[in-house]
Design a protein around this motif. Structure first.
Motif, PDB file in Angstrom:
ATOM      1  N   ILE A   3      43.797  23.952  45.094  1.00  0.00           N
ATOM      2  CA  ILE A   3      43.064  23.768  43.837  1.00  0.00           C
ATOM      3  C   ILE A   3      43.858  22.810  42.950  1.00  0.00           C
ATOM      4  CG2 ILE A   3      42.072  24.900  41.826  1.00  0.00           C
ATOM      5  CD1 ILE A   3      41.956  27.479  43.451  1.00  0.00           C
ATOM      6  N   ALA A   4      43.165  21.822  42.388  1.00  0.00           N
ATOM      7  CA  ALA A   4      43.800  20.859  41.487  1.00  0.00           C
ATOM      8  C   ALA A   4      43.369  21.111  40.052  1.00  0.00           C
ATOM      9  CB  ALA A   4      43.435  19.438  41.887  1.00  0.00           C
ATOM     10  N   LYS A  33      43.712  16.200  50.056  1.00  0.00           N
ATOM     11  CA  LYS A  33      43.180  17.352  50.802  1.00  0.00           C
ATOM     12  C   LYS A  33      42.914  18.555  49.895  1.00  0.00           C
ATOM     13  CE  LYS A  33      43.843  14.932  54.559  1.00  0.00           C
ATOM     14  NZ  LYS A  33      42.706  14.235  55.211  1.00  0.00           N
ATOM     15  N   VAL A  34      42.573  18.296  48.653  1.00  0.00           N
ATOM     16  CA  VAL A  34      42.246  19.368  47.717  1.00  0.00           C
ATOM     17  C   VAL A  34      40.842  19.902  48.027  1.00  0.00           C
ATOM     18  CG1 VAL A  34      41.681  19.815  45.289  1.00  0.00           C
ATOM     19  CG2 VAL A  34      43.781  18.601  45.881  1.00  0.00           C
ATOM     20  N   ASP A  35      40.670  21.204  47.901  1.00  0.00           N
ATOM     21  CA  ASP A  35      39.370  21.828  48.138  1.00  0.00           C
ATOM     22  C   ASP A  35      38.531  21.946  46.865  1.00  0.00           C
ATOM     23  OD1 ASP A  35      39.807  22.549  51.005  1.00  0.00           O
ATOM     24  OD2 ASP A  35      41.433  23.750  50.135  1.00  0.00           O
ATOM     25  N   ALA A  77      34.938  20.312  46.252  1.00  0.00           N
ATOM     26  CA  ALA A  77      34.155  20.932  45.182  1.00  0.00           C
ATOM     27  C   ALA A  77      34.810  20.640  43.841  1.00  0.00           C
ATOM     28  CB  ALA A  77      34.041  22.434  45.401  1.00  0.00           C
ATOM     29  N   ALA A  78      34.014  20.746  42.777  1.00  0.00           N
ATOM     30  CA  ALA A  78      34.541  20.505  41.431  1.00  0.00           C
ATOM     31  C   ALA A  78      33.903  21.458  40.442  1.00  0.00           C
ATOM     32  CB  ALA A  78      34.299  19.060  41.003  1.00  0.00           C
ATOM     33  N   ILE A  79      34.647  21.788  39.399  1.00  0.00           N
ATOM     34  CA  ILE A  79      34.139  22.529  38.247  1.00  0.00           C
ATOM     35  C   ILE A  79      34.299  21.615  37.041  1.00  0.00           C
ATOM     36  CG2 ILE A  79      34.536  24.475  36.703  1.00  0.00           C
ATOM     37  CD1 ILE A  79      35.475  26.057  39.189  1.00  0.00           C
ATOM     38  N   ILE A 247      48.502  20.403  41.654  1.00  0.00           N
ATOM     39  CA  ILE A 247      47.832  21.076  42.769  1.00  0.00           C
ATOM     40  C   ILE A 247      48.582  22.364  43.094  1.00  0.00           C
ATOM     41  CG2 ILE A 247      47.157  20.912  45.206  1.00  0.00           C
ATOM     42  CD1 ILE A 247      47.103  17.858  44.824  1.00  0.00           C
ATOM     43  N   VAL A 248      47.826  23.445  43.260  1.00  0.00           N
ATOM     44  CA  VAL A 248      48.414  24.711  43.684  1.00  0.00           C
ATOM     45  C   VAL A 248      47.665  25.213  44.918  1.00  0.00           C
ATOM     46  CG1 VAL A 248      49.278  25.435  41.432  1.00  0.00           C
ATOM     47  CG2 VAL A 248      46.925  25.986  42.083  1.00  0.00           C
TER      48      VAL A 248
END
Length: 562
Positions: A3-4, A33-35, A77-79, A247-248
């Motif tokens: 998650i970024a 490679k962030v989800d 995906a994004a918020i 990023i975590v």
């Protein structure tokens, strides 16, 4: 799941810029490679959009931007925060929403439940509160998605209202994500850490929190986006007053993030707010300095201006504003103007020139004696032999205001106002004179804090000459004038003002703390009878929990004197 956190500086109504930033960040996150990448509250349109939200076209542009952003969310995906319309609702059909974007489309929308109407906020004017509670799912993980105040309520608060998490927790989420537009004040970091940590413990869930940075006229957003584990321990904290990206790696369980806990620089609990104002803390002054520099820089950039002018008196207020403006805009984009009168002392001119030479900026000098004399001559038939008084003092201030505004108009500069919060509070300023300007830089900074700011500015070497800091403040509008002729000593004045303005204490409560009754009533009367002046001041950069301006709404003709 990677998650970024995307902490960006948005521009209200600048859909092209905001959309471009968001899409570029999504691409950068995808390359790593962030989800899931998380953006802030109302990121698409900027915050606070205020009455822009009442224009149909504005909302249509919001929708168009979300569609463009969603199209880029393939393989990621994004918020992202954006207003949304529900045409089935009568009356207010607009929501403050968090959009969950995946596979090139809008997969879900979550609406804000707790709409703030206190201080600088007025969200219930525009939005309808949420009443339905659902989780968002990604890669088998259930996410409780909330917006700003939705995660700020705690049970111990006497004004506690049932929060969305009290409903969402029954759906057994794995993670909380909160997107926010939380403005800066110099106490806010500790408040934020404490409340969010308490909620992590309360719900036994880890948290990702993403905030704005940047300034929107009066409001400064400081960032400080963060990650906490279910124990309420800070795992990651993004930069303050800067754009940032982090990023975590998220897993299930108590220690949900593969990262080390970070130091938060002291206890989270605030000092006792009822104590007298303490301006000696380096961390507080550093925060105020950074907020003011960002506030100036963004005000100019987002308004399409690059150059500033200001009146340079040889006093500490104009010196601090000059230093802040030079840092924010560059020394070549700031023009101080010296306007000595027959009452100006030689050392005031010399001190001003010393600072101008230290900074290395250009300047102008326009003596006002002849202009003032011509005004007095013109008014002689009306004034006759009436004695010199405040009228003549105000005439000098207004002459200077006219000259500064002329330079502003002719060369396209923004005039920076140099009045401090102590002066604004008690009306120690001249309407259409030293109170004019396009932006009030230190209007939310007490005089005692101005001195502390000057010391901070000089932390790595002399920028503000020592004599400017140590000499007794004076408006120099009559022979041998001192501020203390008209006002209490600033240290005593500011302690009472802080109790009344920030903490909303009555005269009775302040007197009970041991402050002289005559002094308290004199100060509070000055504050209340000068409300009409504050209604005519330029926008004030907000750095305190209670600034003059949009967050403090007082009647001009009210009788109440506390």
């Amino acid at each position: 799941m990677k998650i970024a956190l995307a902490q960006l500086n948005y521009h209200i109504g600048n859909f092209e810029l905001n959309t471009k930033k968001i899409i570029e960040t999504i691409h950068a996150a995808k390359a790593k490679k962030v989800d899931l990448v998380v953006f802030a509250e109302l990121a698409v349109c900027g915050y606070p959009a205020r009455d822009f939200l009442e224009f149909t076209e504005f909302i249509e542009l919001c929708d168009k931007a979300v569609v463009a952003i969603a199209a880029e969310c393939k393989g990621i995906a994004a918020i992202v925060g954006c207003p949304s319309v529900n045409p089935k609702i009568e009356g207010k059909n607009l929501f403050n929403s968090a959009y969950f974007l995946e596979k090139g489309r809008v997969k879900a929308k979550v609406h804000k439940t707790l709409l703030p109407t206190y201080d600088v906020f007025d969200e219930y004017r525009y939005f309808e509160p949420n009443t339905q509670f659902e989780l968002v799912e990604l890669m088998g993980k259930k996410i409780a998605l909330t917006i700003c105040e939705d995660l700020w309520n705690v049970d111990e608060d006497p004004l506690y209202v049932k929060a969305p998490m009290d409903e969402l927790i029954h759906l057994r989420p794995d993670l909380m994500i909160n997107i926010a537009a939380s403005p800066f004040d110099y106490r806010h970091r500790e408040d934020r850490l404490e409340v969010l940590s308490n909620n992590c413990e309360k719900y036994n869930l880890p948290l990702i929190y993403v905030n704005h940075i940047g300034a929107q006229t009066e409001l400064v957003f400081d960032g400080g986006s963060m990650v906490m584990n279910a124990n309420g321990h800070l795992i990651d904290e993004l930069k303050y007053f800067e754009e940032d990206f982090s990023i975590v790696e998220f897993n299930s369980g108590l220690c949900a993030f593969e990262a080390k806990e970070v130091s938060i620089g002291g206890a989270w609990q605030n000092e006792d707010n009822d104590k007298p104002l303490d301006v000696s803390g380096l961390e507080t002054i550093e925060r105020i300095y950074n907020a003011l520099v960002l506030g100036i820089r963004d005000y100019f950039q987002k308004s399409g201006f690059s150059k500033a002018t200001l009146g340079m008196s040889g006093g500490i207020d104009s010196a601090v504003v000059l230093a802040l403006a030079a840092e924010a805009l560059g020394k070549d984009n700031v023009l101080p103007v010296l306007m000595p009168s027959q009452y100006s002392t030689n050392h005031s001119v010399d001190d001003s020139m010393d600072m101008i030479n230290l900074i290395g900026c250009k300047h102008e000098t326009i003596a006002i004696k002849d202009i003032f004399d011509s005004f007095q001559t013109a008014l002689k038939p009306q004034f006759k032999d009436l004695p010199f008084n405040l009228t003549e003092e105000n005439m000098q201030a207004r002459i200077r205001g006219v000259l500064l505004m002329a330079i502003s108009n002719k060369f396209g500069y923004i005039l920076l106002n140099t009045s401090n919060k102590s002066e604004n509070a008690v009306g120690y300023g001249t309407l259409y004179g030293d109170m004019c300007g396009g932006l009030s830089v230190i209007g939310d900074v007490y005089k005692t804090q101005v001195f502390a700011l000057a010391r901070y500015i000089n932390r790595n070497g002399i920028i503000i000459p020592e004599n400017i800091i140590t000499k007794e403040p004076s408006a120099e509008l009559r022979p041998d004038q001192k501020d203390s002729d008209s006002l209490p000593e600033y240290e005593a004045l500011d302690k009472v003002l802080y109790q009344y303005v920030e903490l909303r204490k009555s005269s009775r409560e302040i007197i009970a703390q041991g402050v002289d009754e005559v002094l308290v009533k004199r100060i509070l009367k000055l504050v209340n009878t000068n409300e009409y002046k504050r209604h005519q001041t330029p926008p004030i950069l907000r750095v305190s929990p209670k600034a003059f301006g949009i967050g403090r709404r007082m009647p001009i003709v009210g009788k109440y004197l506390s």
